[in-house]
Design an enzyme around this catalytic site. Sequence first.
Site, short mmCIF file in Angstrom:
data_model
loop_
_atom_site.label_atom_id
_atom_site.label_comp_id
_atom_site.label_asym_id
_atom_site.label_seq_id
_atom_site.Cartn_x
_atom_site.Cartn_y
_atom_site.Cartn_z
N GLU A 478 9.82 4.57 -0.76
CA GLU A 478 10.31 5.89 -0.34
C GLU A 478 11.23 6.48 -1.39
O GLU A 478 11.26 7.69 -1.60
CB GLU A 478 11.00 5.81 1.02
CG GLU A 478 10.12 5.30 2.16
CD GLU A 478 8.77 6.00 2.27
OE1 GLU A 478 8.67 7.17 1.87
OE2 GLU A 478 7.80 5.36 2.73
N HIS A 481 9.18 8.39 -3.90
CA HIS A 481 8.88 9.76 -3.47
C HIS A 481 10.12 10.63 -3.66
O HIS A 481 10.04 11.77 -4.13
CB HIS A 481 8.50 9.79 -1.99
CG HIS A 481 7.13 9.27 -1.68
ND1 HIS A 481 6.00 9.76 -2.27
CD2 HIS A 481 6.71 8.31 -0.81
CE1 HIS A 481 4.94 9.12 -1.78
NE2 HIS A 481 5.35 8.23 -0.90
N GLU A 507 0.99 9.44 -4.26
CA GLU A 507 1.58 8.10 -4.11
C GLU A 507 1.85 7.41 -5.45
O GLU A 507 2.17 6.24 -5.49
CB GLU A 507 0.69 7.20 -3.24
CG GLU A 507 0.52 7.66 -1.78
CD GLU A 507 1.80 7.61 -0.96
OE1 GLU A 507 2.71 6.84 -1.30
OE2 GLU A 507 1.88 8.37 0.03
N HIS A 609 -6.78 7.48 11.03
CA HIS A 609 -6.55 8.10 9.72
C HIS A 609 -7.56 9.22 9.44
O HIS A 609 -7.21 10.26 8.93
CB HIS A 609 -6.70 7.06 8.60
CG HIS A 609 -5.46 6.29 8.33
ND1 HIS A 609 -5.11 5.19 9.05
CD2 HIS A 609 -4.49 6.47 7.41
CE1 HIS A 609 -3.97 4.72 8.59
NE2 HIS A 609 -3.58 5.47 7.59
N ILE A 610 -8.83 8.95 9.76
CA ILE A 610 -9.84 9.93 9.37
C ILE A 610 -10.26 10.86 10.51
O ILE A 610 -10.80 11.91 10.26
CB ILE A 610 -11.09 9.28 8.72
CG1 ILE A 610 -11.86 8.41 9.70
CG2 ILE A 610 -10.69 8.46 7.50
CD1 ILE A 610 -13.21 7.96 9.14
N PHE A 611 -10.01 10.46 11.78
CA PHE A 611 -10.43 11.34 12.88
C PHE A 611 -9.28 12.10 13.53
O PHE A 611 -9.50 13.08 14.22
CB PHE A 611 -11.22 10.55 13.94
CG PHE A 611 -12.54 10.06 13.40
CD1 PHE A 611 -13.50 10.98 12.97
CD2 PHE A 611 -12.81 8.71 13.29
CE1 PHE A 611 -14.72 10.54 12.44
CE2 PHE A 611 -14.02 8.27 12.76
CZ PHE A 611 -14.97 9.18 12.34
N GLY A 613 -5.98 12.08 11.63
CA GLY A 613 -4.94 12.23 10.61
C GLY A 613 -5.48 13.06 9.46
O GLY A 613 -6.50 13.71 9.59
N GLY A 614 -4.81 13.01 8.35
CA GLY A 614 -5.20 13.88 7.24
C GLY A 614 -6.10 13.23 6.20
O GLY A 614 -6.28 13.76 5.12
N TYR A 615 -6.65 12.07 6.53
CA TYR A 615 -7.35 11.30 5.49
C TYR A 615 -8.87 11.47 5.47
O TYR A 615 -9.56 10.70 4.80
CB TYR A 615 -7.01 9.81 5.62
CG TYR A 615 -5.67 9.46 5.04
CD1 TYR A 615 -5.57 9.06 3.70
CD2 TYR A 615 -4.52 9.54 5.79
CE1 TYR A 615 -4.35 8.75 3.15
CE2 TYR A 615 -3.27 9.24 5.24
CZ TYR A 615 -3.19 8.84 3.92
OH TYR A 615 -1.99 8.54 3.37
ZN LIG Z 1 4.18 6.95 0.32
#
Ligand SMILES: [Zn+2]
Length: 695
Positions: A478, A481, A507, A609-611, A613-615
């Site tokens: 973190e 970031h 990332e 994640h894919i359904f 979330g943003g992935y």
């Molecule tokens: Zn991260």
Amino acid sequence: MASTETNPLLLHGTLPRFDLIKPSHVEPGIRELLVELVDLLDRLEANLEPSWSGLVEPLEAISERLGYAWGLVGHLIGVKNSDALRDAHAAMLPKVVSFGLRLAQSRPIFEGLEALRAGAGFSSLDATQRRIVETLLREARHAGVGLDETARTRFNEIQSELAELATRFSDHVLDATQAFVMWISDPVEMAGTPESLKQLAAQNARENGKENATAEQGPWRITLDAPLLIPFLEHGENRRRREELYRAFVTRASSGEFDNTTLIDQILALRHEMALLLGFESFAELSIDSKMAPDIGAVDGLLEELRGASIDAARRDLEALRSHAGETRGAARVETLELWDVAYFAERLREARFDYSEEELRSYFPLPRVLKGLFALVGRLFGVSIVNADGETSVWHPDVRFFRVFGEDGKRPIAAFFLDPYSRSGDKRGGAWMGECLGRGGHGASMPVAYLVCNQTPPIDGKPSQMSFDEVATLFHEFGHGLQHMLTRVEYGLASGIRNIEWDAVELPSQFMENWCYHRETLIGLSRHVDTDEPLPDALFDKIEAARTYRAGSQMLRQLYFASLDLALHREDLPASGQNVLSVQHRIAERTTVLPPLEEDRLLCSFGHIFSGGYAAGYYSYKWAEVLSADAFSAFEEAGLEDASALAETGRRFRDTVLSMGGGTPPMEVFEAFRGRPPSPEALLRHSGLGSRAR
Ligand SMILES: [Zn+2]
């Protein structure tokens, strides 16, 4: 509100007044702000001048105002949640979303941006300004601005249906997770499990009607929540119970009232239709249009290269588990290794090979010492100094710390951050994240301020928080970031810090920082035993380093399975080509797993994640960015990890490129400016113990 004083949510550009903000400020504050912003937008659309100051600067101002106030609400939802705040947030969310859509689909603004790009003045803008204009145009196109009336109506319908389906999908996963319960009342069936799991499972039982449950005598209540599920799969000797849990986990949300099967088909069909409306051949193409990866082929290439490098290692990992399982004496012995045996024997083999425990490490990592070591490292590498400034501004909880960051001249602070380190049940969301409090913008007039939020072990019995190795690595992540947010030199608010950075590149600095946890001098330097004051022994560091590559091939392959599956589902029209999600899953699994999934495996039904979330068509981003971060770290290895002046020189270069240039420059150019060449997966494979690839 009766008061005529300014609503503290609207004091944009200043450090937030956490001492004043209350949930009751949210509705009136956001309402008032939206009225103002709608008015600003109306006036902008009516008198549009296609120039930087006439168009982009007002857009930046609108996004800053909304980002400050609504960002604060989102921040407090994460760290100081309450029913009152949640209700206020839910009440205002649709209004904020519809304002966002109105802005994104504004035809006059889109035409103004196009005129700006086509005009004579465009070439006199700097490269960052031109990139910002291109991004705004792309976002508008992706939001459907170019569609005719009929198509746009359909596009908006799809958007709201997709939002609703995503919410239902994640609600189903949550509900299905809660619907499964495994009661254990015979202590024999808990054999092998750690004390902490027994305590948690007994506490869970007490909260669910078994008031007399104890850690020693049970009964124990095991669910599919990770803190209960994972320790049981890793340590529970009872194979039948492991199987029961495993099967429940991989079939979550795939039948009955919480069945996600049809939702998946609907989501994929709507995404495909949306991509076609926008002129793309598939949703995967639409997704990659805004990413660093140049095209799907480049992603395929990387995934295949990593698969080639990890599959044999994963097969060897499996063989090692098989023989370890077969050699085990007593009741735990297993003849044929099944999927529900993998986590269990992986832990037994880890103990046999590396001989240390996470618990043993904790006493070496008290938070104050770790912070001191982290700050010293960023001082050596990037020339910044970090000074405690607790009490200089208000915070949302007494545990929260405040720090200022000084540049190389040491005179004037260039940034600041809040640190909220400990897990707090009740009002704080799990996980760890970096959030923006204030961004750099307005020609560098405002100073960036970050929120660093972790959920590490709190202090116990007057002793400082003792961190696990993972918690140390998370803090470094973190902080990476945070450094990109705080050390930005971009002067435009729409591209400073982490803004406008492609999803698959963001990332880089965070995963880069994690590498330093495996740097001997750094890790030993930030350790002091909480009782004896001794630093981490060299022998223990050696074990941590050796364990880094344990089962790395298997872990890599698992991520590649998810990434390839995600991409395959989003790159064609499945019904039209006679496929369904299960046939795709089986096809991908054949190439990317060494122990095939069960016939009834419905992993996709809980793949949030894919359904939800943003992935979507972006799960590969984890690996894409890891290539960049490992390769960036290898520049420090080449310079010499023991050579302080070489590290400082390389660190300054990293600061002046990756950490400074933010979203103002294409990430490939930023990377090449630092590394002097395009990225290569060689360092990632080497760090994972998967050898350097043949060239
Ligand atoms: Zn991260």
